[in-house]
Design a protein around this motif. Structure first.
Motif, mmCIF file in Angstrom:
data_model
loop_
_atom_site.group_PDB
_atom_site.id
_atom_site.type_symbol
_atom_site.label_atom_id
_atom_site.label_comp_id
_atom_site.label_asym_id
_atom_site.label_seq_id
_atom_site.Cartn_x
_atom_site.Cartn_y
_atom_site.Cartn_z
ATOM 1 N N ARG A 14 7.753 -33.513 -20.172
ATOM 2 C CA ARG A 14 6.512 -33.592 -19.803
ATOM 3 C C ARG A 14 5.897 -33.660 -18.321
ATOM 4 O O ARG A 14 4.587 -33.238 -17.919
ATOM 5 C CB ARG A 14 5.828 -35.036 -20.734
ATOM 6 C CG ARG A 14 5.816 -34.838 -22.195
ATOM 7 C CD ARG A 14 5.261 -36.161 -22.578
ATOM 8 N NE ARG A 14 6.014 -37.296 -22.521
ATOM 9 C CZ ARG A 14 7.059 -37.720 -23.567
ATOM 10 N NH1 ARG A 14 7.267 -36.835 -24.593
ATOM 11 N NH2 ARG A 14 7.616 -38.710 -23.408
ATOM 12 N N ILE A 17 5.849 -30.263 -17.065
ATOM 13 C CA ILE A 17 4.743 -29.667 -17.744
ATOM 14 C C ILE A 17 3.618 -30.051 -16.539
ATOM 15 O O ILE A 17 2.511 -29.284 -16.171
ATOM 16 C CB ILE A 17 4.356 -29.944 -18.981
ATOM 17 C CG1 ILE A 17 5.440 -29.317 -20.021
ATOM 18 C CG2 ILE A 17 2.750 -29.508 -19.286
ATOM 19 C CD1 ILE A 17 5.179 -29.443 -21.458
ATOM 20 N N ALA A 47 2.349 -25.202 -20.222
ATOM 21 C CA ALA A 47 2.897 -25.444 -21.375
ATOM 22 C C ALA A 47 3.934 -24.154 -21.987
ATOM 23 O O ALA A 47 4.762 -24.405 -22.714
ATOM 24 C CB ALA A 47 1.863 -26.029 -22.445
ATOM 25 N N GLU A 127 3.316 -29.273 -27.563
ATOM 26 C CA GLU A 127 2.486 -29.476 -26.225
ATOM 27 C C GLU A 127 1.751 -28.137 -25.978
ATOM 28 O O GLU A 127 0.489 -28.288 -25.762
ATOM 29 C CB GLU A 127 3.309 -29.545 -25.279
ATOM 30 C CG GLU A 127 4.170 -31.024 -25.093
ATOM 31 C CD GLU A 127 3.476 -31.910 -24.193
ATOM 32 O OE1 GLU A 127 2.503 -31.878 -24.025
ATOM 33 O OE2 GLU A 127 4.270 -33.139 -24.173
ATOM 34 N N LEU A 128 2.244 -27.194 -26.296
ATOM 35 C CA LEU A 128 1.535 -25.722 -26.073
ATOM 36 C C LEU A 128 0.327 -25.769 -27.191
ATOM 37 O O LEU A 128 -0.717 -25.355 -26.876
ATOM 38 C CB LEU A 128 2.528 -24.685 -26.189
ATOM 39 C CG LEU A 128 1.924 -23.188 -26.266
ATOM 40 C CD1 LEU A 128 0.990 -23.195 -24.886
ATOM 41 C CD2 LEU A 128 2.897 -22.206 -26.592
#
Length: 377
Positions: A14, A17, A47, A127-128
């Protein structure tokens, strides 16, 4: 420790990203005002990069697992060869057993790393999906409707079926128990049936995991495993119907299967070998006939499975009729001789292992033709 390590990896992903998104926004800020759409697009770009990196990591982890598993299978194969020797000793067993420790640990570590990499990939994909949904909302504005419907969240697909993983765990446990039972005073000849069956069961279980995890394509290895598994499954079903086997019908000739055959032989007054020969097959058929019903209708299934399996290996050209004849015993002995297994004329764990290897390698172990006798003058 390993759970903490996994959480650290997730947190680190994270952070990467977020850092990438900040970098994209910084570049966007140089050319003008940064909008909500710019921010959302930056999150999507970051992402997507994280997913690509996670996919690469997943492939590397899978390749590493497959390599480690292949090495472990080769070690197990060499271990099984100890029992094809004419005079194995306790020292042989212990030395070969110690050689398994490092390959086993590497294979287990590889499996754990592959599972962790898969979890990372799923997290990156989620996440994407969230970033793309946020981008659609940003494009629609405060009062608009996103152009696309909600994207389904990715879910983790097991690297191998749970039943396959459980069978490996059971085989490892059975093998460890068999190893611990071997001491300096153990008559190895008495222990070899159970021990060999545990070693073969472990190799078969890992081979199934190796295939199910995608380490090999659907080739002859898988076909061979299916053919041999079909025979053992039939034997287990018949032993269960006769009241000798209570384990899982899993097609693996493990210690429980060998013990069931031994119990049948002991009750029938036969030599207790844990291997299926003509006399043991006949005894099993008699037990099934005594039970009656559906079991009696399948009293020839086990012998038929032997015939069919030997036919696949190119060693039986007779009928698959469930009748154990002297010719079938001779065919089985010829097969065992050709493959370097003791020619007992009985199906045991060592024979099953050799049969699996012969089919997997695409080698029909064809018997050497016997010269025809010269005409009598």
């Amino acid at each position: 420790m390993r759970e903490h390590f996994g959480r650290t990896l997730n947190a680190g992903g994270r952070i990467v990203i977020a850092a990438a998104a900040v970098a994209v926004l910084a570049l966007a800020g140089c050319s003008g005002e940064v909008t909500d759409v710019d921010r959302a697009q930056a999150q999507v770009t970051a992402a997507e990069k994280a997913v690509t990196e996670a996919q690469s990591a997943m492939k590397a982890a899978s390749d590493s697992f497959c390599t480690a598993s292949r090495t472990y299978l080769q070690a197990l194969d060499r271990y099984g060869d100890v029992f094809t020797q004419t005079t194995p000793t306790v020292g042989d067993v212990r030395k070969a057993g110690s050689d398994l420790a490092k390959p086993r640990d590497n294979a287990l570590d590889g499996a754990e790393a592959a599972v962790a990499a898969q979890a990372e990939l799923v997290a990156a994909q989620r996440e994407l999906a969230d970033a793309r949904a946020a981008l659609e909302r940003a494009k629609a504005g405060p009062s608009g409707t996103p152009a696309t419907s909600a994207t389904p969240q990715p879910s983790a697909t097991p690297l191998a079926p749970a039943a396959t993983v459980d069978r490996v765990k059971t085989a490892e446990s059975e093998f460890a128990a068999a190893q611990s039972a071997i001491t300096d005073t153990t008559p190895l000849a008495d222990a070899s049936v159970q021990f060999n069956s545990a070693a073969v069961a472990l190799e078969f279980s890992w081979l199934r995991l190796f295939v199910d995890a995608g380490c090999v394509p659907a080739t002859q290895t898988e076909q061979a495993q299916a053919a041999v598994s079909a025979y053992v499954t039939t034997l287990q079903q018949d032993l269960a119907a006769a009241g000798y086997y209570t384990g899982a019908i899993d097609g693996v000739y493990g210690p429980q299967t060998a013990a069931a055959v031994e119990a049948l032989q002991k009750e029938s007054g036969l030599p207790v070998t844990g291997a299926l020969d003509k006399a043991t097959a006949a005894a099993l058929q008699s037990k099934l006939l005594a039970v009656g019903g559906a079991a009696a209708q399948q009293d020839t299934a086990t012998t038929a499975a032997v015939q069919q399996t030997l036919k696949l290996a190119g060693f039986w050209d007779g009928p698959v009729d469930g009748v154990w004849t002297p010719a079938l015993t001779d065919a089985l002995r010829s097969f065992q001789t050709k493959l370097g297994v003791e020619p007992t004329g009985a199906v045991d764990a060592a024979t099953i292992s050799a049969l699996e290897k012969a089919i997997a390698q695409g080698k029909q172990a064809t018997p050497t033709p016997t010269p025809s006798p010269s005409p009598t003058p």
